[in-house]
Every structure is written in structure tokens, then in C-alpha cells.
Design a protein around this motif. Structure first.
Motif, PDB file in Angstrom:
ATOM      1  N   LYS A 441      46.534  33.997  46.577  1.00  0.00           N
ATOM      2  CA  LYS A 441      46.478  34.700  45.297  1.00  0.00           C
ATOM      3  C   LYS A 441      47.002  36.132  45.412  1.00  0.00           C
ATOM      4  N   ARG A 442      46.733  36.768  46.559  1.00  0.00           N
ATOM      5  CA  ARG A 442      47.203  38.141  46.744  1.00  0.00           C
ATOM      6  C   ARG A 442      48.730  38.188  46.764  1.00  0.00           C
ATOM      7  N   SER A 443      49.349  37.264  47.514  1.00  0.00           N
ATOM      8  CA  SER A 443      50.812  37.229  47.580  1.00  0.00           C
ATOM      9  C   SER A 443      51.408  36.840  46.230  1.00  0.00           C
ATOM     10  N   ALA A 444      50.725  35.924  45.509  1.00  0.00           N
ATOM     11  CA  ALA A 444      51.216  35.519  44.198  1.00  0.00           C
ATOM     12  C   ALA A 444      51.182  36.690  43.216  1.00  0.00           C
ATOM     13  N   ALA A 445      50.097  37.465  43.260  1.00  0.00           N
ATOM     14  CA  ALA A 445      49.996  38.624  42.375  1.00  0.00           C
ATOM     15  C   ALA A 445      51.112  39.628  42.645  1.00  0.00           C
ATOM     16  N   LYS A 446      51.418  39.832  43.929  1.00  0.00           N
ATOM     17  CA  LYS A 446      52.495  40.760  44.300  1.00  0.00           C
ATOM     18  C   LYS A 446      53.836  40.255  43.796  1.00  0.00           C
ATOM     19  N   ALA A 447      54.062  38.936  43.911  1.00  0.00           N
ATOM     20  CA  ALA A 447      55.326  38.359  43.462  1.00  0.00           C
ATOM     21  C   ALA A 447      55.486  38.460  41.944  1.00  0.00           C
ATOM     22  N   LEU A 448      54.363  38.361  41.213  1.00  0.00           N
ATOM     23  CA  LEU A 448      54.411  38.442  39.753  1.00  0.00           C
ATOM     24  C   LEU A 448      54.380  39.879  39.236  1.00  0.00           C
ATOM     25  N   GLY A 449      54.118  40.842  40.137  1.00  0.00           N
ATOM     26  CA  GLY A 449      54.072  42.234  39.729  1.00  0.00           C
ATOM     27  C   GLY A 449      52.804  42.621  39.011  1.00  0.00           C
ATOM     28  N   ILE A 450      51.704  41.931  39.295  1.00  0.00           N
ATOM     29  CA  ILE A 450      50.411  42.249  38.697  1.00  0.00           C
ATOM     30  C   ILE A 450      49.387  42.418  39.805  1.00  0.00           C
ATOM     31  N   ASP A 451      48.228  43.006  39.484  1.00  0.00           N
ATOM     32  CA  ASP A 451      47.203  43.152  40.504  1.00  0.00           C
ATOM     33  C   ASP A 451      46.392  41.863  40.613  1.00  0.00           C
ATOM     34  N   VAL A 452      45.644  41.744  41.724  1.00  0.00           N
ATOM     35  CA  VAL A 452      44.895  40.523  41.994  1.00  0.00           C
ATOM     36  C   VAL A 452      43.845  40.271  40.927  1.00  0.00           C
ATOM     37  N   ALA A 453      43.204  41.333  40.443  1.00  0.00           N
ATOM     38  CA  ALA A 453      42.154  41.169  39.429  1.00  0.00           C
ATOM     39  C   ALA A 453      42.715  40.528  38.159  1.00  0.00           C
ATOM     40  N   THR A 454      43.918  40.956  37.768  1.00  0.00           N
ATOM     41  CA  THR A 454      44.543  40.369  36.583  1.00  0.00           C
ATOM     42  C   THR A 454      44.872  38.901  36.800  1.00  0.00           C
ATOM     43  N   LEU A 455      45.384  38.588  37.988  1.00  0.00           N
ATOM     44  CA  LEU A 455      45.698  37.192  38.297  1.00  0.00           C
ATOM     45  C   LEU A 455      44.439  36.329  38.264  1.00  0.00           C
ATOM     46  N   LEU A 456      43.348  36.830  38.859  1.00  0.00           N
ATOM     47  CA  LEU A 456      42.098  36.085  38.862  1.00  0.00           C
ATOM     48  C   LEU A 456      41.582  35.860  37.448  1.00  0.00           C
ATOM     49  N   ARG A 457      41.698  36.883  36.618  1.00  0.00           N
ATOM     50  CA  ARG A 457      41.201  36.765  35.248  1.00  0.00           C
ATOM     51  C   ARG A 457      42.001  35.709  34.485  1.00  0.00           C
ATOM     52  N   LYS A 458      43.336  35.709  34.653  1.00  0.00           N
ATOM     53  CA  LYS A 458      44.160  34.758  33.948  1.00  0.00           C
ATOM     54  C   LYS A 458      43.948  33.340  34.482  1.00  0.00           C
ATOM     55  N   SER A 459      43.759  33.216  35.790  1.00  0.00           N
ATOM     56  CA  SER A 459      43.540  31.879  36.358  1.00  0.00           C
ATOM     57  C   SER A 459      42.174  31.344  35.956  1.00  0.00           C
ATOM     58  N   ASN A 460      41.167  32.195  35.862  1.00  0.00           N
ATOM     59  CA  ASN A 460      39.834  31.749  35.439  1.00  0.00           C
ATOM     60  C   ASN A 460      39.820  31.303  33.997  1.00  0.00           C
ATOM     61  N   ARG A 461      40.690  31.900  33.165  1.00  0.00           N
ATOM     62  CA  ARG A 461      40.734  31.491  31.766  1.00  0.00           C
ATOM     63  C   ARG A 461      41.337  30.106  31.643  1.00  0.00           C
TER      64      ARG A 461
END
Length: 461
Positions: A441-461
């Protein structure tokens, strides 16, 4: 204690060791041993090696003597790396495992010490596991509290699979070949490996042959081996074929229906006499193997179409075991989910749980890809979830109607869903794809240009 640059270097302390260890005649002692044996220096250098060890490792004396034992880990198999680790710690070790040649072996390393306890050499022994040695060989690597042992469980079975495994094991014990039938992903290979671990087959060598990779040109060299010193022997030490490595054990012909007709003829000839000749040799060799084959094709239809020889089928299918589809086997699905989640949690050192809603989706799905697809779904869900895998994390990795779920999602019934819902669906697809491609998830967030917290929030939704 302090050290200064102008202090003279202290000479290394050399402990006396028995002169016998450096006597060349000790090789006679090693040759008299019933197992493969090698005498090692304490730094892991191979000093002497007997003929049986050369045959087990499929390496010539010149390749072994004077070399570092750890150097051969890639060629021989991970057992060599574990033995080398034990030498580094000057520890005794015992382990069982498989060489890259598919031979199942029991190996041990013992330190030779002087009267005051100083190690001056090591004795490395190895023997191939057979039915006669299964009761005396240890069942795990005993060294440093088993730190090198894999903690993941590899196989589960329900009552139906347990009965089928018992049937197959009994057939093999009585000399009858077994053919496994089942769709792709139903676990035929793991079933065959588990049969080898049953009460009547434990300890037998298990040689897995992917027949789809055996070309007509290389069938003889791969199946029957190459005679040392022959025209095709580029290594000068020959090559053991699958049937020779499997001697006394199980030869598993996976996807046997992929063999060419010419290869099928040669296989029939071998099964008729149970003798073979290495390529480049006229000497006939006899082998004693238990035969298991498998295919995901309709074998009877292939026979009717002339693509599979009837005489080969009769030699392979004395006992036919059909591995059923995963769909509808709720008890097996729950066992497999527990197995996979234990493996995932062991890998991430966490406690990821599966919600009851996600469990319900797993139990009602059809699984065209069977066990392999179930594990794929769980891997994707684990990449998206934080602590608990929820129903929204259920993503089908492949749809028979389309090429792949990794392509952009197509909106279905757009009039029944709002623009916000469609955007969220597209975001979920982007997140899932990024995690799958980047591994975390950390590497994915970096690739998408967002922080990990944002990625987690979107994936949890």
C-alpha cells in the motif's frame, strides 16, 4: 581493553588436530560408509568426498573438493545452505528435504572436536530417503530452535478428499497407477504431493514432471537422462533423467495429455518393460516407480479424437480419481480460507480477519478458477483491507466474459447509480490495480501521488 595501531598483530591461535584428518587414506573410510559423506574444514571448504555423495549431488569430485559448501546451494538445493549455516555456528544439524534433482534426502552435519572441545573439522553425510529409512529420519530441521523451518501449512482436506487420498495411496502401495482428473486449479498437484505424505507412501521420492514443458526433441534426455561422456554430455558428468531420480518413489506426470504422440509411444514402451537407456548408452536400466498422472482435459474425448493413445491410457488409469470443483464444497472453502489467511498473517506478521459478510460472498461464488482463484481473491482482498476484510473487498480477478478484471471497469446499469458512486468505483479500481502492481500500500500510494492515509481511506470505502 584498547588496541593501538602500532601494536604488532597477534598470530592466530592454531589448535592441534589429529594427524589422521590430513591423511589421504581417510578417503577409504568415507568410501566404506553406506551413505554419501564429505569431510569439511570448519570454514566450510570441502576436503574429501566419497563416490556416493557425488552421485547424490550429481557433481563430480573436481567440482566439489576444494570448494565452499555454500557455493553449491543454488545447484543442489536449499539443504546445502542450511548445512552451511550450521557449520558457521559450529552446530550439529539434522534435516530432511528435497534436492533440486527431486531426490528426498536426510542430511546431517557433525562437528569433529579435540579433547578440549575445539572444532577442527566436520563430517557431512547424506542419504536418500526410502521406505526403509522413513522411520529413522527426523521430520524437520533441528538447529537453533527450527528458525529455518517454514511455518505455513500447505494442504487441507475435507472428508471426501481424505477418502480419495486414502484410495490413491492404497492403489500406489499395491502397484496400481493412479490418474487424477479435474479442472484447472482444483489442486491436483497438491493432492498428489499429499498422497506421498500418507501413511503408506511417506518418505518416497516425489518427482513432478510438467509434461507440457517436455518437447518431442528433449523427451528422451529429460525423461531418461544422458550417459556421462556421451556426445550429448556437455557437462562431462552426465544427467539423471526423471525416471531414474524417481526410482523407488513416485513419478508424477502432470498434464500428461500435453505429450506429443511420439512421446506417448516412448512412454508406452517404457511402462511396458519398466526399463530404459540413458541417451548415449546401450545399457538397459531397470527402475521401480509408483506412477501418478494428471490432466484437466477430457481424456476420453482426446482418445476418440486420436490425440491420446488408448494403450497409454490403460497403463496410466488403473485407478481414476476425480477431484471435484471447489464450488459448492462449503466445508472445503472454509478450510482453505483459514489456510490462506494463516499464510498471509504469517507473512505480514499481523492479524487480518475475514468478516462474515465476506465469508458469505466466498461461499456463494462459482469459482471457475477453483482453488487458485479463491487464493487470488484473498490475496487481493488482503492488499486492500486494513484490519478486517469486508464484502466490498471481494473482487473477481477474472471474468469468463472478458479478458481480465485488471482492465478498466465498465459501468453496468449506469442509470441506477449516481455519478459519485461511479467515481468511487473507479477510484477503488485504481487503488486495487496500484497495490497489485507495486506490492504494498505504501508503494502504491507513492505511485499514485497520494499519502498512505488517503489510500487506506479510499480502499476502506
Amino acid at each position: 581493553m584498547k588496541f593501538y595501531a602500532n601494536d604488532p598483530a597477534s598470530p592466530p591461535l592454531r589448535r592441534p588436530r589429529p594427524s589422521l584428518i590430513d591423511d589421504p587414506s581417510i578417503i577409504g573410510f568415507l568410501e566404506a560408509l553406506p551413505d554419501g559423506a564429505a569431510l569439511l574444514e570448519v570454514d566450510g571448504t570441502i576436503k574429501l568426498v566419497n563416490t556416493k555423495m557425488q552421485l547424490l549431488l550429481n557433481l563430480a569430485k573436481g567440482d566439489l573438493v576444494g570448494s565452499d559448501l555454500a557455493k553449491h546451494a543454488r545447484t543442489v538445493g536449499p539443504i546445502m545452505a542450511k548445512i552451511a549455516t550450521a557449520i558457521q555456528h559450529l552446530k550439529r544439524a539434522e534435516l530432511t528435504g528435497s534436492l533440486n534433482s527431486q531426490r528426498s534426502v536426510f542430511a546431517s552435519i557433525s562437528m569433529l572436536r579435540t579433547n578440549d572441545g575445539a572444532a577442527y573439522a566436520a563430517l557431512f553425510t547424506m542419504r536418500e530417503l526410502t521406505r526403509s529409512t522413513k522411520d529413522v529420519a527426523p521430520d524437520r530441521f533441528r538447529f537453533e530452535t527450527d528458525i529455518l523451518q517454514d511455518a505455513a501449512v500447505r494442504y487441507v482436506q475435507n472428508d471426501r478428499l481424505r477418502d480419495l487420498a486414502k484410495l490413491a495411496a492404497t492403489a500406489l502401495e499395491r502397484g496400481s497407477p493412479v490418474m487424477l482428473l479435474g479442472e484447472s486449479g482444483t489442486g491436483k498437484t497438491e493432492f498428489a504431493r499429499h498422497v506421498r505424505q500418507s501413511d503408506v507412501a511417506t518418505g518416497l521420492p516425489f518427482v513432478h514432471v510438467n509434461c507440457g514443458l517436455l518437447s518431442e526433441q528433449h523427451f528422451d534426455t529429460e525423461m531418461f537422462g544422458i550417459e556421462p561422456g556421451s556426445a550429448l554430455d556437455t557437462s562431462t558428468r552426465g544427467k539423471l533423467g526423471y525416471v531414474e531420480v524417481a526410482d523407488g518413489g513416485i513419478l508424477f506426470l502432470d498434464q500428461v495429455s500435453d505429450l506429443s504422440l511420439a512421446a506417448q509411444i516412448k512412454l508406452v514402451a517404457f511402462l511396458e518393460s519398466r526399463t530404459f537407456s540413458r541417451v548415449g548408452s546401450t545399457q538397459r536400466r531397470q527402475t521401480r516407480i509408483h506412477l501418478v498422472s494428471a490432466t484437466n482435459q477430457n481424456i476420453l474425448s482426446l482418445i476418440d479424437a486420436g490425440r491420446f493413445r488408448k494403450d497409454l491410457y490403460y497403463r496410466l488409469a488403473s485407478v481414476v480419481v476425480e477431484i471435484g470443483k471447489l464450488s459448492g464444497q462449503d466445508d472445503l472453502i472454509r478450510l482453505l480460507v483459514d489456510l490462506k489467511m494463516n499464510a498471509i498473517n504469517h507473512k505480514i506478521a499481523g492479524v487480518l480477519k475475514v468478516s462474515e459478510g465476506f465469508h458469505e460472498k466466498l461461499l456463494t461464488y462459482d469459482y471457475p478458477g477453483n482453488v487458485r482463484e479463491l487464493f487470488n481473491i484473498l490475496d487481493r482482498a488482503a492488499a486492500l483491507a486494513s484490519d478486517i476484510i469486508q464484502p466490498e473487498h471481494f473482487i473477481i480477478p477474472y471474468s469468463p466474459a472478458g479478458p481480465s478484471n485488471m482492465s478498466a471497469p465498465k459501468a453496468q446499469e449506469p442509470t441506477s447509480r449516481t455519478f459519485k458512486e461511479l467515481v468511487r468505483e473507479f477510484e477503488a479500481w485504481l487503488v486495487e490495480k496500484a497495490v497489485a502492481q507495486n506490492g504494498s500500500k505504501r508503494s502504491a500510494a507513492k505511485a499514485l501521488g497520494i499519502d498512505v492515509a488517503t489510500l487506506l481511506r479510499k480502499s476502506n470505502r
